[in-house]
Design an enzyme around this catalytic site. Sequence first.
Site, PDB file in Angstrom:
ATOM      1  N   GLY A 266      -0.506  51.991  29.955  1.00  0.00           N
ATOM      2  CA  GLY A 266       0.473  51.244  29.871  1.00  0.00           C
ATOM      3  C   GLY A 266       0.190  49.845  29.266  1.00  0.00           C
TER       4      GLY A 266
ATOM      5  N   ASP B 279       1.700  51.260  16.356  1.00  0.00           N
ATOM      6  CA  ASP B 279       2.702  50.779  15.389  1.00  0.00           C
ATOM      7  C   ASP B 279       4.058  51.003  15.761  1.00  0.00           C
ATOM      8  OD1 ASP B 279       0.400  50.338  13.879  1.00  0.00           O
ATOM      9  OD2 ASP B 279       0.332  52.329  12.864  1.00  0.00           O
TER      10      ASP B 279
HETATM   11  O1  RIB Z   1      -2.388  52.515  13.470  1.00  0.00           O
HETATM   12  C1  RIB Z   1      -2.679  53.944  12.807  1.00  0.00           C
HETATM   13  C2  RIB Z   1      -2.922  53.489  11.284  1.00  0.00           C
HETATM   14  O2  RIB Z   1      -4.177  53.078  11.334  1.00  0.00           O
HETATM   15  C3  RIB Z   1      -3.168  54.831  10.580  1.00  0.00           C
HETATM   16  O3  RIB Z   1      -2.018  55.270   9.832  1.00  0.00           O
HETATM   17  C4  RIB Z   1      -4.381  54.516   9.748  1.00  0.00           C
HETATM   18  O4  RIB Z   1      -3.913  54.177   8.342  1.00  0.00           O
HETATM   19  C5  RIB Z   1      -5.242  52.966  10.056  1.00  0.00           C
HETATM   20  O5  RIB Z   1      -4.511  52.063   9.211  1.00  0.00           O
END
Ligand code: RIB
Length: 314
Positions: free
Chosen positions: A225, A252
């Site tokens: 978490g 991301d």
């Molecule tokens: O966070 C994942 C990303 O980290 C991947 O897509 C790779 O390109 C690295 O940059």
Amino acid sequence: MAAKIVVVGSFNAGLTFKSRRLPAEGESILGDYSVSEGGKGSNQAVQVARLGGESHMVGCVGRDSYGEMAINLWRREGVDYSYVRISDEDHTGVAVILVDERGVNMIVIDPGANYLLSKRDVDEARDLILSADVLLTVLEIPVETAVYSCKVAKEGGVMTIFNPAPAQPILPDAFKYIDIMTPNETELKTLLGLPPDKLAKVGDLASKLIQKGVGKVVVTLGEKGGYVRDGRRGYAFPAFKVNTIDPTGAGDAFNGALAVALAEGMNLDEAVKFAAAAGALTVTKLEVIPALPYRKEVERFLEERGREWKVGGG
Ligand code: RIB
């Protein structure tokens, strides 16, 4: 009106190898190969668009086939790329990603053209940045460019989210331009000048970032978490339990979703829950772009699983 988010960040072509286990030092093993779009900034921009945000990318790619791959992705996903520079000076960023059957990964990145992104590029996108609800940036571009984008945004009254990935130290002067910082545990220690194996409570480390001038800190801890800290309080939050196929891009998804949620006016607690749902959905599929969820998927997930979300003390 859709929440407007500007991502000042990176694109990498992702060369992914899925194998039963990761190779040992000096060993060669067989795996299944695929190539797809990645890079933390671009992944976040796509996540923003899939969640219904107005998504703008500021970045730099090379004049090569992977650069074309990036443009095609953004066109397909509805990400504005008017402020992405195409350079002849270096190749598009590339990441080699190894994933094993437990869902553990290892990544090596050659940033290429991402490292050409400069303060000048940020200045060119200044009007765009100042018209946004949130500025989101990462460290797969030069640190000074990422920090400068926060300075421009913050001084113009735009909320800034700084995802310090991959781990790098930043100058003490930079912290005051950051409204929300989203490190993982290693990144948190690096920002404080500590070695990654230093034993310390995450809450205490997050407080130190606040003392340095960051507005709020959201630490992501993967399957454990994470932890939220602002000037008044701190608490741990859980991860939704899912079947992990590939963890790449979960951070991301989290950051893109956090930006959308905050730009739409959710409070930090609601926004973190929304972001954790997007991150959880992402790890259930191989690669990043095929895995980043759409708005309906996140909302359905929260309807079905939202009651599992219980934040702790800290
Ligand atoms: O966070 C994942 C990303 O980290 C991947 O897509 C790779 O390109 C690295 O940059």
